[in-house]
Design an enzyme around this catalytic site. Structure first.
Site, PDB file in Angstrom:
ATOM      1  N   ASP A  83     -28.466  54.392  13.005  1.00  0.00           N
ATOM      2  CA  ASP A  83     -28.215  55.522  13.912  1.00  0.00           C
ATOM      3  C   ASP A  83     -28.264  56.824  13.108  1.00  0.00           C
ATOM      4  O   ASP A  83     -27.612  56.944  12.060  1.00  0.00           O
ATOM      5  CB  ASP A  83     -26.819  55.328  14.532  1.00  0.00           C
ATOM      6  CG  ASP A  83     -26.540  56.273  15.683  1.00  0.00           C
ATOM      7  OD1 ASP A  83     -27.497  56.737  16.333  1.00  0.00           O
ATOM      8  OD2 ASP A  83     -25.344  56.535  15.951  1.00  0.00           O
ATOM      9  N   HIS A  84     -29.051  57.787  13.559  1.00  0.00           N
ATOM     10  CA  HIS A  84     -29.126  59.116  12.926  1.00  0.00           C
ATOM     11  C   HIS A  84     -29.473  59.067  11.430  1.00  0.00           C
ATOM     12  O   HIS A  84     -28.743  59.631  10.607  1.00  0.00           O
ATOM     13  CB  HIS A  84     -27.815  59.895  13.110  1.00  0.00           C
ATOM     14  CG  HIS A  84     -27.548  60.262  14.533  1.00  0.00           C
ATOM     15  ND1 HIS A  84     -28.220  61.273  15.176  1.00  0.00           N
ATOM     16  CD2 HIS A  84     -26.705  59.731  15.455  1.00  0.00           C
ATOM     17  CE1 HIS A  84     -27.799  61.360  16.435  1.00  0.00           C
ATOM     18  NE2 HIS A  84     -26.892  60.427  16.635  1.00  0.00           N
ATOM     19  N   GLY A 182     -19.286  62.817  20.987  1.00  0.00           N
ATOM     20  CA  GLY A 182     -17.835  62.997  20.960  1.00  0.00           C
ATOM     21  C   GLY A 182     -17.190  62.839  22.329  1.00  0.00           C
ATOM     22  O   GLY A 182     -17.842  62.503  23.317  1.00  0.00           O
ATOM     23  N   GLY A 215     -25.164  60.369  22.855  1.00  0.00           N
ATOM     24  CA  GLY A 215     -24.020  61.088  23.425  1.00  0.00           C
ATOM     25  C   GLY A 215     -23.682  60.683  24.841  1.00  0.00           C
ATOM     26  O   GLY A 215     -23.366  61.525  25.676  1.00  0.00           O
ATOM     27  N   SER A 217     -21.235  58.564  26.109  1.00  0.00           N
ATOM     28  CA  SER A 217     -19.928  58.030  26.492  1.00  0.00           C
ATOM     29  C   SER A 217     -19.443  58.724  27.758  1.00  0.00           C
ATOM     30  O   SER A 217     -19.720  59.902  27.969  1.00  0.00           O
ATOM     31  CB  SER A 217     -18.910  58.235  25.358  1.00  0.00           C
ATOM     32  OG  SER A 217     -19.054  57.211  24.393  1.00  0.00           O
ATOM     33  N   ILE A 258     -23.605  54.591  22.865  1.00  0.00           N
ATOM     34  CA  ILE A 258     -22.176  54.713  23.185  1.00  0.00           C
ATOM     35  C   ILE A 258     -21.337  54.387  21.952  1.00  0.00           C
ATOM     36  O   ILE A 258     -21.436  53.288  21.394  1.00  0.00           O
ATOM     37  CB  ILE A 258     -21.811  53.772  24.358  1.00  0.00           C
ATOM     38  CG1 ILE A 258     -22.552  54.233  25.626  1.00  0.00           C
ATOM     39  CG2 ILE A 258     -20.299  53.743  24.585  1.00  0.00           C
ATOM     40  CD1 ILE A 258     -22.597  53.208  26.732  1.00  0.00           C
ATOM     41  N   SER A 260     -18.109  56.840  21.240  1.00  0.00           N
ATOM     42  CA  SER A 260     -16.770  57.408  21.488  1.00  0.00           C
ATOM     43  C   SER A 260     -15.930  56.532  22.422  1.00  0.00           C
ATOM     44  O   SER A 260     -14.723  56.363  22.202  1.00  0.00           O
ATOM     45  CB  SER A 260     -16.889  58.814  22.090  1.00  0.00           C
ATOM     46  OG  SER A 260     -17.522  59.670  21.171  1.00  0.00           O
TER      47      SER A 260
HETATM   48  P1  13P Z   1     -20.932  59.261  22.126  1.00  0.00           P
HETATM   49  O1  13P Z   1     -20.161  60.123  21.182  1.00  0.00           O
HETATM   50  O2  13P Z   1     -21.081  59.909  23.450  1.00  0.00           O
HETATM   51  O3  13P Z   1     -20.377  57.897  22.239  1.00  0.00           O
HETATM   52  O4  13P Z   1     -22.436  59.119  21.533  1.00  0.00           O
HETATM   53  C1  13P Z   1     -22.726  58.195  20.527  1.00  0.00           C
HETATM   54  C2  13P Z   1     -24.080  58.365  19.953  1.00  0.00           C
HETATM   55  O5  13P Z   1     -24.915  59.081  20.446  1.00  0.00           O
HETATM   56  C3  13P Z   1     -24.395  57.608  18.742  1.00  0.00           C
HETATM   57  O6  13P Z   1     -25.635  57.938  18.222  1.00  0.00           O
HETATM   58  O1  G3H Z   2     -23.770  59.954  16.841  1.00  0.00           O
HETATM   59  C1  G3H Z   2     -22.696  59.810  16.270  1.00  0.00           C
HETATM   60  C2  G3H Z   2     -22.013  58.501  16.328  1.00  0.00           C
HETATM   61  O2  G3H Z   2     -20.919  58.569  17.224  1.00  0.00           O
HETATM   62  C3  G3H Z   2     -21.606  58.069  14.968  1.00  0.00           C
HETATM   63  O3  G3H Z   2     -20.497  58.769  14.522  1.00  0.00           O
HETATM   64  O4  G3H Z   2     -21.179  59.488  12.236  1.00  0.00           O
HETATM   65  O5  G3H Z   2     -18.748  59.400  12.902  1.00  0.00           O
HETATM   66  O6  G3H Z   2     -20.050  57.279  12.569  1.00  0.00           O
HETATM   67  P1  G3H Z   2     -20.105  58.741  12.951  1.00  0.00           P
HETATM   68 ZN    ZN Z   3     -26.191  59.983  18.527  1.00  0.00          ZN
END
Ligand code: 13P
Ligand code: G3H
Ligand code: ZN
Length: 312
Positions: A83-84, A182, A215, A217, A258, A260
């Site tokens: 992720d990211h 978040g 994002g 959630s 998802i 958060s």
């Molecule tokens: P939320 O913060 O809305 O759960 O998004 C998570 C997310 O995009 C992880 O990459």
């Molecule tokens: O996109 C962000 C995700 O909620 C991951 O969060 O970088 O705090 O693990 P984190």
């Molecule tokens: Zn994300």
């Protein structure tokens, strides 16, 4: 079934009008809660690890935890996704260590630089049988300790998506249409909404191409209430309405991220348990209750948001 890529998952999700949940994993109980719910509902699932997760738990532990889930739930397809990913190097590291999917997040870079790094990752990933998600547009909120203000966030420009996908060769595209990272996505008292009209424009330009929503959630009031009742202080947390996400999932959105909500569930379970049982000090008791809420939340997402039950 071994770990899979998201290729088949997305093909079926697009055709079937549903999305696959991509849930962030940081420890064993989160992996268990997610995969037990997915297995019970015969749903495909994506387990994703952020840089923060890899730093907290160590990538080796995360990979082995996910492999354990794959062994225990052979009846459902499970993908392991970065992720990211911030740059080529971290994506390469994950590709080399057995992740089946990576995200290269060049969304904060100028268009051409985003294209260059996304293409470089896509070329390397495809040589190794791994799929790639890239991002165009900028979400608001906190991720990896970087806070993007609502003013700096930018919706994806539908006029850029075809060029971006053609030049990079990526397999899916994360877009910004008003979701944010978040638990504080909208100001209280305002009407939370995402720009399904922009999604529609993008789908017209990229028919058949899998779209990703970060994002996403919904910040279910049930868990915020439990946290606050048992000593927490989460004021004004507001998420994306589940109905709007379900609409997106019926269209080209094949992956919904998802994190958060799982954090809220885990925290609610632990707070509730420790307050109700002040004498308990066995982590299996209170983390176990956190795991139960994580599972309950994923169950709800599969049925009410993703529509992915019985699609394994
Ligand atoms: P939320 O913060 O809305 O759960 O998004 C998570 C997310 O995009 C992880 O990459
Ligand atoms: O996109 C962000 C995700 O909620 C991951 O969060 O970088 O705090 O693990 P984190
Ligand atoms: Zn994300």
């Amino acid at each position: 079934m071994a770990l899979v890529t998201t290729t088949e998952m997305f093909k079926k999700a697009y055709a079937g009008g549903y999305a696959v949940g991509a849930f962030n994993v940081n420890n064993m109980e989160i992996v268990q809660g997610i995969t037990e719910a997915a297995a019970e509902l015969h749903s495909p699932v994506i387990l994703q690890a952020s840089a923060g997760a890899r730093k907290y738990a160590n990538s080796v532990y995360l990979k082995k935890l996910v492999e354990a889930a794959v062994e225990l739930h052979p009846e459902i397809p499970i993908a392991l996704h970065l992720d990211h990913g911030a740059d080529f190097e971290v994506c390469k590291e994950c590709i080399d260590s057995g992740f089946t999917s990576v995200m290269i997040d060049g969304s904060s870079k100028p268009f051409d630089e985003n294209v260059d790094v996304s293409k470089r990752v896509a070329d390397y990933a495809h040589e190794h049988g791994v799929v790639v998600e890239a991002e165009l547009g900028t979400l608001a909120g906190v991720e990896d300790d970087v806070n993007v203000s609502a003013e700096k966030a930018q919706y994806t420009d539908p006029d850029q998506v075809v060029e971006f996908v053609e030049r990079t060769g990526v397999d899916s595209l994360a877009i910004a249409i008003g979701t944010s990272h978040g638990a504080y996505k909208f100001k209280p008292g305002t009407q939370p909404h995402i720009r399904l009209d922009i999604l529609e424009e993008i789908v017209k330009k990229l028919p058949g191409f899998p779209i990703v929503l970060h994002g996403s959630s919904s910040v279910p009031p049930k868990y915020v209430k439990i946290i606050n009742e048992f000593g927490g202080g989460l004021a004004d947390a507001v998420g994306i309405p589940e109905k709007q996400l379900r609409e997106a999932a019926k269209s080209a959105v094949c992956k919904i991220n998802i994190d958060s909500d799982l954090r809220l569930g885990m925290t609610a379970g632990i707070r509730e348990h420790l307050t109700e049982h002040p004498s308990h000090f066995d982590p299996r008791q209170y983390i176990g209750d956190g795991r139960n809420y994580v599972k309950e939340i994923v169950h709800d997402k599969i049925i009410n948001v993703l529509g992915s039950e019985n699609k394994a």
